[in-house]
Design a protein around this motif. Structure first.
Motif, PDB file in Angstrom:
ATOM      1  N   MET A 180       0.834  -1.186   0.000  1.00 50.20           N
ATOM      2  CA  MET A 180       0.000   0.000   0.000  1.00 50.20           C
ATOM      3  C   MET A 180       0.881   1.253   0.000  1.00 50.20           C
ATOM      4  N   THR A 219       3.970   0.110   4.132  1.00 47.90           N
ATOM      5  CA  THR A 219       2.712  -0.452   4.617  1.00 47.90           C
ATOM      6  C   THR A 219       2.246  -1.597   3.726  1.00 47.90           C
ATOM      7  N   TYR A 261      -0.974  -4.798   3.366  1.00 46.56           N
ATOM      8  CA  TYR A 261      -2.369  -5.070   3.734  1.00 46.56           C
ATOM      9  C   TYR A 261      -2.736  -6.489   3.308  1.00 46.56           C
ATOM     10  N   LEU A 290      -9.961  -4.239  11.512  1.00 44.04           N
ATOM     11  CA  LEU A 290      -8.593  -3.994  11.089  1.00 44.04           C
ATOM     12  C   LEU A 290      -7.652  -4.002  12.285  1.00 44.04           C
ATOM     13  N   VAL A 299      -3.696  -3.348  13.105  1.00 42.99           N
ATOM     14  CA  VAL A 299      -2.460  -2.805  12.549  1.00 42.99           C
ATOM     15  C   VAL A 299      -1.296  -3.286  13.397  1.00 42.99           C
ATOM     16  N   CYS A 318      -1.144  -4.350   7.967  1.00 43.32           N
ATOM     17  CA  CYS A 318      -2.563  -4.179   8.300  1.00 43.32           C
ATOM     18  C   CYS A 318      -3.311  -5.466   7.988  1.00 43.32           C
ATOM     19  N   ASN A 356      -6.773  -7.247   7.927  1.00 37.96           N
ATOM     20  CA  ASN A 356      -8.213  -7.020   7.960  1.00 37.96           C
ATOM     21  C   ASN A 356      -8.904  -8.346   8.254  1.00 37.96           C
TER      22      ASN A 356
END
Length: 321
Positions: free
Chosen positions: A200, A208, A210, A288, A290, A310, A312
């Protein structure tokens, strides 16, 4: 010792303090070393060397205790203290001060000029270099970049002395892959699951990643470390530390929100590429989460890397009849 207590960062001034206690003495000598304070006599210098030589195994044990109890912040604090002991500098201070010939008066000269984000704009943006890692990245193996920054403040000899350290600092690239923890990982004919992580846009300069994951499942986070550059003989530059030291790293993953240490592994600096797996169990609650993956040096200040992961966690309640 009472006088030294008034000079260190964290004075010991309780009325009941026993300054003859070896615990008190070790505390003050360790603080004096990190603060680079002059000791009043050779006996203190000899005692300080003994304290430093024994501190490494005690700090390693503290990291293991933090790992056992899954104390995320405690583990980080011990690692930062280890760096401070090796480099004789508090972790809250600018890591550039660990380099030869760098003092507070030199720090304003660590700036570089880069092009702006607009390709049509040829003007240069002035940026301050705040860490050793940023300096290594900006110089990118070119001593002339460092010389251009500091030529108005330091002599050529002083810049050369600094460069001899900068060009040998270890550079490690970190890559991540996330897969379900396979029950049959040892079976050769089983194709590995696809990497679930998506890269991301960076958040505040932090890389980052995800992934959509299922609740209360075991996942394997594969960490790939590629040594881009290795120091001379893999030895740390630590002129104030009393013994030679090999460069190593901690790889840790934690959840800031819960202060829980999710995974921890100690690795030695090695040539080429190394890969290992951290086991991560996802939360039961949908939403979510983190997490942060850190590559923390056991010898240097300012070389650590922080990556955000992250996760989810999917809500499966709607799929149930």
């Amino acid at each position: 010792m009472r006088t030294l207590s008034q000079e260190v960062r964290y004075p010991i001034d309780a009325p009941s303090t026993d300054f003859a206690s070896p615990h008190t003495k070790a505390n003050l000598l360790l603080q004096a070393h990190i603060g680079r304070l002059a000791l009043p006599c050779t006996d203190y210098e000899s005692d300080a060397k003994t304290v430093l030589e024994h501190s490494d195994r005690i700090l390693k044990a503290l990291v293991e205790i933090a790992d056992l109890w899954k104390w995320y912040q405690t583990a980080m604090n011990v690692m930062y203290l280890t760096q401070a002991v090796v480099q004789a500098q508090w972790s809250s201070e600018n890591s550039l001060l660990t380099l030869p010939n760098v003092f507070q008066s030199v720090l304003p000269f660590f700036v570089w000029h880069r092009r702006g984000s607009d390709e049509c704009d040829e003007s240069l943006v002035k940026e301050e270099i705040k860490t050793v890692r940023e300096l290594v990245s900006v110089c990118s193996g070119d001593k002339s970049v460092l010389n251009a920054m500091l030529k108005e403040r330091l002599s050529k000899k002083q810049v050369d002395e600094m460069w001899n350290v900068v060009e040998k600092l270890p550079v490690v690239q970190v890559d991540l892959e996330l897969r379900p923890q396979s029950q049959d990982a040892s079976t050769d004919d089983v194709q590995p699951e696809a990497d679930l992580l998506q890269r991301m846009p960076d958040r505040d300069g932090v890389e980052t990643h995800y992934a959509d994951v299922l609740p209360t499942q075991e996942y394997g986070l594969d960490v790939i470390l590629t040594t881009v550059r290795q120091g001379e003989n893999n030895m740390a530059h630590a002129p104030r530390y009393p013994k030679r030291r090999n460069v190593g790293w901690w790889v840790m993953m934690g959840d800031n929100a819960t202060n829980r240490l999710l995974a921890l592994k100690k690795v030695e600096q090695a040539r080429g590429t190394g890969k290992f797996r951290l086991s991560v169990k996802t939360p039961a609650t949908a939403g979510l989460t983190v997490c942060h993956l850190l590559l923390v040096s056991d010898s240097y200040l300012g070389l650590d890397q922080y990556l955000s992961v992250c996760l989810n966690v999917q809500d499966l309640t709607g799929d149930q009849l």
